[in-house]
Design a protein around this motif. Structure first.
Motif, PDB file in Angstrom:
ATOM      1  N   ARG A   6      29.487  39.487 -15.881  1.00 31.82           N
ATOM      2  CA  ARG A   6      28.395  40.084 -16.645  1.00 31.82           C
ATOM      3  C   ARG A   6      27.117  39.292 -16.395  1.00 31.82           C
ATOM      4  NH1 ARG A   6      32.368  39.276 -20.750  1.00 31.82           N
ATOM      5  NH2 ARG A   6      30.985  37.664 -21.554  1.00 31.82           N
ATOM      6  N   ARG A   7      25.996  39.971 -16.502  1.00 30.60           N
ATOM      7  CA  ARG A   7      24.706  39.309 -16.244  1.00 30.60           C
ATOM      8  C   ARG A   7      24.423  38.172 -17.216  1.00 30.60           C
ATOM      9  NH1 ARG A   7      20.805  44.281 -15.338  1.00 30.60           N
ATOM     10  NH2 ARG A   7      22.604  45.477 -15.928  1.00 30.60           N
ATOM     11  N   ASP A   8      24.997  38.216 -18.411  1.00 30.14           N
ATOM     12  CA  ASP A   8      24.760  37.129 -19.365  1.00 30.14           C
ATOM     13  C   ASP A   8      25.578  35.874 -19.033  1.00 30.14           C
ATOM     14  OD1 ASP A   8      27.249  38.188 -20.125  1.00 30.14           O
ATOM     15  OD2 ASP A   8      26.874  37.875 -22.260  1.00 30.14           O
ATOM     16  N   GLU A   9      26.358  35.915 -17.959  1.00 27.88           N
ATOM     17  CA  GLU A   9      27.182  34.767 -17.561  1.00 27.88           C
ATOM     18  C   GLU A   9      26.586  33.972 -16.406  1.00 27.88           C
ATOM     19  OE1 GLU A   9      31.588  36.376 -18.799  1.00 27.88           O
ATOM     20  OE2 GLU A   9      30.732  37.136 -16.903  1.00 27.88           O
ATOM     21  N   CYS A  10      25.369  34.286 -16.011  1.00 24.73           N
ATOM     22  CA  CYS A  10      24.752  33.619 -14.847  1.00 24.73           C
ATOM     23  C   CYS A  10      24.746  32.098 -14.974  1.00 24.73           C
ATOM     24  CB  CYS A  10      23.331  34.130 -14.634  1.00 24.73           C
ATOM     25  SG  CYS A  10      23.257  35.840 -14.103  1.00 24.73           S
ATOM     26  N   GLY A  62      21.943  34.462 -10.093  1.00 24.44           N
ATOM     27  CA  GLY A  62      20.940  35.157 -10.896  1.00 24.44           C
ATOM     28  C   GLY A  62      21.418  36.539 -11.315  1.00 24.44           C
ATOM     29  N   GLU A  63      20.724  37.110 -12.263  1.00 31.55           N
ATOM     30  CA  GLU A  63      21.081  38.455 -12.725  1.00 31.55           C
ATOM     31  C   GLU A  63      21.057  39.465 -11.586  1.00 31.55           C
ATOM     32  OE1 GLU A  63      19.147  39.950 -16.220  1.00 31.55           O
ATOM     33  OE2 GLU A  63      19.356  38.034 -17.272  1.00 31.55           O
ATOM     34  N   SER A  64      20.115  39.317 -10.674  1.00 33.33           N
ATOM     35  CA  SER A  64      20.047  40.257  -9.550  1.00 33.33           C
ATOM     36  C   SER A  64      21.259  40.107  -8.630  1.00 33.33           C
ATOM     37  CB  SER A  64      18.748  40.074  -8.760  1.00 33.33           C
ATOM     38  OG  SER A  64      18.697  38.784  -8.190  1.00 33.33           O
ATOM     39  N   ASP A  65      21.803  38.894  -8.517  1.00 38.47           N
ATOM     40  CA  ASP A  65      23.014  38.700  -7.713  1.00 38.47           C
ATOM     41  C   ASP A  65      24.164  39.518  -8.300  1.00 38.47           C
ATOM     42  OD1 ASP A  65      21.834  36.768  -5.957  1.00 38.47           O
ATOM     43  OD2 ASP A  65      22.155  35.232  -7.494  1.00 38.47           O
ATOM     44  N   ILE A  66      24.352  39.402  -9.601  1.00 36.53           N
ATOM     45  CA  ILE A  66      25.447  40.118 -10.257  1.00 36.53           C
ATOM     46  C   ILE A  66      25.204  41.622 -10.215  1.00 36.53           C
ATOM     47  CG2 ILE A  66      26.580  40.506 -12.483  1.00 36.53           C
ATOM     48  CD1 ILE A  66      26.383  37.492 -12.944  1.00 36.53           C
ATOM     49  N   ARG A  67      23.958  42.029 -10.310  1.00 39.08           N
ATOM     50  CA  ARG A  67      23.631  43.461 -10.244  1.00 39.08           C
ATOM     51  C   ARG A  67      23.860  44.016  -8.837  1.00 39.08           C
ATOM     52  NH1 ARG A  67      18.163  43.448 -10.948  1.00 39.08           N
ATOM     53  NH2 ARG A  67      17.985  43.429  -8.697  1.00 39.08           N
ATOM     54  N   SER A 100      26.698  29.596 -12.472  1.00 43.41           N
ATOM     55  CA  SER A 100      25.916  28.615 -11.702  1.00 43.41           C
ATOM     56  C   SER A 100      26.436  27.208 -11.939  1.00 43.41           C
ATOM     57  CB  SER A 100      24.433  28.703 -12.090  1.00 43.41           C
ATOM     58  OG  SER A 100      23.912  29.974 -11.792  1.00 43.41           O
TER      59      SER A 100
END
Length: 154
Positions: A11-15, A46-51, A19
């Protein structure tokens, strides 16, 4: 730890957690503080990586102990962009479990192989999982450093 845990999408909140795990895992190879500082940006999720990529985490009772990421390269090949395991869980089969999950996900996408820019310390692991070194590639963090380039046929 009991059971096998679960592999799920990150999930994006796990960046920040991912890391931190990547940094601790890389540091477990005994790299210097200067080397690790040079790698920090490349190890940051980053959030964009997960997206944009397929990030999978291995979790036990809410604790993320490892993750991997897949990225499309086109022409039937994917990239295994990351495989990191928490230092306290190394050499217990979790990396292999994540890699096998990544291979299944890659096959489901119709990819014929996975390319990996491997840490030299992980080369033995990738070879034990069916990988073959096909060359080297420049490090994205350390000028002049070359990394093994590995391919796993699916």
């Amino acid at each position: 730890m009991t059971g096998e845990g679960q592999i799920r999408r990150a999930r994006r909140d796990e960046c920040a957690r991912l890391s931190d795990l990547a940094f601790r895992s890389k540091a477990s190879w005994g790299y210097s503080a200067q080397f690790m500082a040079q790698c920090r940006a490349e190890l940051t999720v980053g959030e964009s990586d997960i997206r944009d990529d397929d990030f999978f985490v291995l979790e036990f009772d809410g604790e993320i102990i490892g993750f991997c990421a897949l990225r499309s390269r086109g022409d039937g090949e994917g990239e295994l962009a990351d495989v990191f395991i928490a230092p306290s869980h190394l050499r217990a089969g979790y990396g292999r479990r994540l890699l096998e999950h990544a291979k299944r996900a890659a096959r489901a996408r119709g990819w014929r192989s996975l390319r990996i820019e491997a840490d030299p310390n992980a080369l033995v692991f990738y070879r034990s999982c069916g990988g073959e070194q096909i060359g080297t590639v420049a490090s994205g963090s350390i000028p002049g450093r070359r990394l093994p380039l590995v391919r796993i046929h699916l």
